[in-house]
Design a protein around this motif. Structure first.
Motif, PDB file in Angstrom:
ATOM      1  N   ASN A  35      56.183  80.081  31.266  1.00 47.35           N
ATOM      2  CA  ASN A  35      57.602  80.710  31.097  1.00 47.35           C
ATOM      3  C   ASN A  35      58.637  79.789  30.288  1.00 47.35           C
ATOM      4  OD1 ASN A  35      57.273  83.771  32.104  1.00 47.35           O
ATOM      5  ND2 ASN A  35      56.438  82.497  33.428  1.00 47.35           N
ATOM      6  N   SER A  36      58.092  78.862  29.797  1.00 50.10           N
ATOM      7  CA  SER A  36      59.153  77.792  29.229  1.00 50.10           C
ATOM      8  C   SER A  36      60.231  78.311  28.453  1.00 50.10           C
ATOM      9  CB  SER A  36      58.404  76.790  28.377  1.00 50.10           C
ATOM     10  OG  SER A  36      57.349  76.050  29.190  1.00 50.10           O
ATOM     11  N   GLY A  37      61.538  77.999  28.768  1.00 49.44           N
ATOM     12  CA  GLY A  37      62.591  78.683  28.257  1.00 49.44           C
ATOM     13  C   GLY A  37      62.996  79.825  28.739  1.00 49.44           C
ATOM     14  N   VAL A  88      66.696  69.684  32.649  1.00 46.42           N
ATOM     15  CA  VAL A  88      65.350  69.646  32.295  1.00 46.42           C
ATOM     16  C   VAL A  88      64.724  70.887  33.334  1.00 46.42           C
ATOM     17  CG1 VAL A  88      63.066  68.986  32.349  1.00 46.42           C
ATOM     18  CG2 VAL A  88      64.839  67.491  31.686  1.00 46.42           C
ATOM     19  N   LEU A  89      65.096  71.206  34.500  1.00 42.83           N
ATOM     20  CA  LEU A  89      64.750  72.049  35.553  1.00 42.83           C
ATOM     21  C   LEU A  89      65.914  72.811  36.023  1.00 42.83           C
ATOM     22  CD1 LEU A  89      62.668  73.731  36.968  1.00 42.83           C
ATOM     23  CD2 LEU A  89      62.280  71.957  38.425  1.00 42.83           C
ATOM     24  N   PRO A 102      59.771  77.787  23.855  1.00 39.41           N
ATOM     25  CA  PRO A 102      58.844  78.808  24.278  1.00 39.41           C
ATOM     26  C   PRO A 102      57.214  78.561  23.930  1.00 39.41           C
ATOM     27  CG  PRO A 102      60.868  79.795  23.627  1.00 39.41           C
ATOM     28  CD  PRO A 102      60.899  78.188  23.482  1.00 39.41           C
ATOM     29  N   ASP A 103      57.383  77.848  22.509  1.00 32.05           N
ATOM     30  CA  ASP A 103      56.187  77.722  21.867  1.00 32.05           C
ATOM     31  C   ASP A 103      55.391  76.331  22.022  1.00 32.05           C
ATOM     32  OD1 ASP A 103      58.096  76.572  20.318  1.00 32.05           O
ATOM     33  OD2 ASP A 103      57.096  76.966  18.663  1.00 32.05           O
ATOM     34  N   GLY A 104      56.153  75.659  23.176  1.00 32.44           N
ATOM     35  CA  GLY A 104      55.692  74.241  23.254  1.00 32.44           C
ATOM     36  C   GLY A 104      54.592  74.088  24.152  1.00 32.44           C
TER      37      GLY A 104
END
Length: 280
Positions: A35-37, A88-89, A102-104
């Motif tokens: 669920n990046s981002g 970062v977190l 999100p597309d990383g």
């Protein structure tokens, strides 16, 4: 951050891994990575880690796991970083977010390539579809999250990704059949039909590839095995579409012949019985 989930979980800042060795912090990182981002709520993380039986100290324990991840991120960032581990977190209103595009992830790149490949196939560009789908499938290094013990949420995501992977394989095989590559597909399709003994599209594709390779009797045997499995395991006959393919094999239907060499594999070539997830 470079994140890979299509195989063992990897996450790197520069050349340094930030994947913890303990099982539950790995789950936390995996769910955040997928669920990046985007914010993942504390309740969702707790559900992933403990299901219906979270401990009373769930929130505090989860915070401890986040602190472990931040320490690893801090070490990977090195001296005088442009941003700190809390960037970062990060903590949000109801949860945590991993600050990455999100597309990383390799999963996001896989889905994008597979989607474009399917679009190319539907537009009649078999060569373009085959190339895009092959690039998508090469991103896989093994089962999704192979070294992570998933809870409910990650388990559902793994199933979704594996289903998308199988669909991409089917679409790539469909594109290659349009391109007249039936001979090179026989080994792959034989293995896939053994792995998925009730999967009609794969069996239909194998039947077409065998027929085009001059092995009609083996194509009919494939149908016979599938029919036996369907009747024995499901109490059902194969679908009407596959039954029509069987009759076409028996009749030597000209529509089953390979496409004309040099025509680009477009929709105007010989009709395929196996394509786009249906058999027509």
């Amino acid at each position: 951050m470079e994140i890979s989930v299509l195989g063992p979980l990897t996450a790197r800042l520069g050349q340094t891994s930030v994947v913890p060795s303990a099982a539950k912090p790995r789950q936390v990182l995996a769910l955040l990575a997928l669920n990046s981002g985007r914010e993942v709520s504390v309740s969702a993380l707790a559900d992933e880690l403990w299901g219906d039986g979270p401990p009373r100290s769930a929130a505090a324990t989860l915070h401890t796991y986040v602190k472990q991840l931040r320490r690893m991120i801090q070490a990977a960032l090195g001296p005088a970083p442009d941003r700190g581990p809390r960037e970062v977190l990060g903590r949000r209103h109801t949860g945590y977010v991993l600050d990455a595009p999100p597309d990383g992830t390799d999963a996001a790149r896989f889905e994008r390539l597979a989607r474009h490949g399917r679009t190319a196939l539907e537009a009649g560009d078999a060569a373009g579809a085959s190339e895009l789908l092959e690039r998508a499938l090469l991103l896989w290094r093994g089962p999704a999250l192979a070294d992570v013990t998933p809870g409910r949420m990650l388990g559902a995501e793994v199933l979704r990704l594996e289903e998308l992977r199988l669909t991409a394989v089917e679409d790539r095989i469909g594109a290659d059949l349009r391109l007249g590559r039936h001979g090179t597909l026989l080994g792959e399709l034989t293995g896939l039909t053994a792995q998925f003994p009730l999967h009609e599209r794969l069996h239909g594709q194998l039947m077409v590839a065998l027929y085009r390779s001059g092995r009609t009797w083996q194509a009919l045997e494939v149908y016979g095995r599938l029919r036996t499995a369907c009747v024995t395991d499901l109490g059902l006959e194969p679908s009407p579409q596959l039954q029509r393919l069987h009759r076409a094999l028996l009749a030597g239907d000209p529509a089953l012949e390979p496409p004309v060499v040099g025509d680009g594999g477009g929709l105007s070539t010989a009709t395929l019985f196996v394509d786009h997830g249906t058999i027509r």
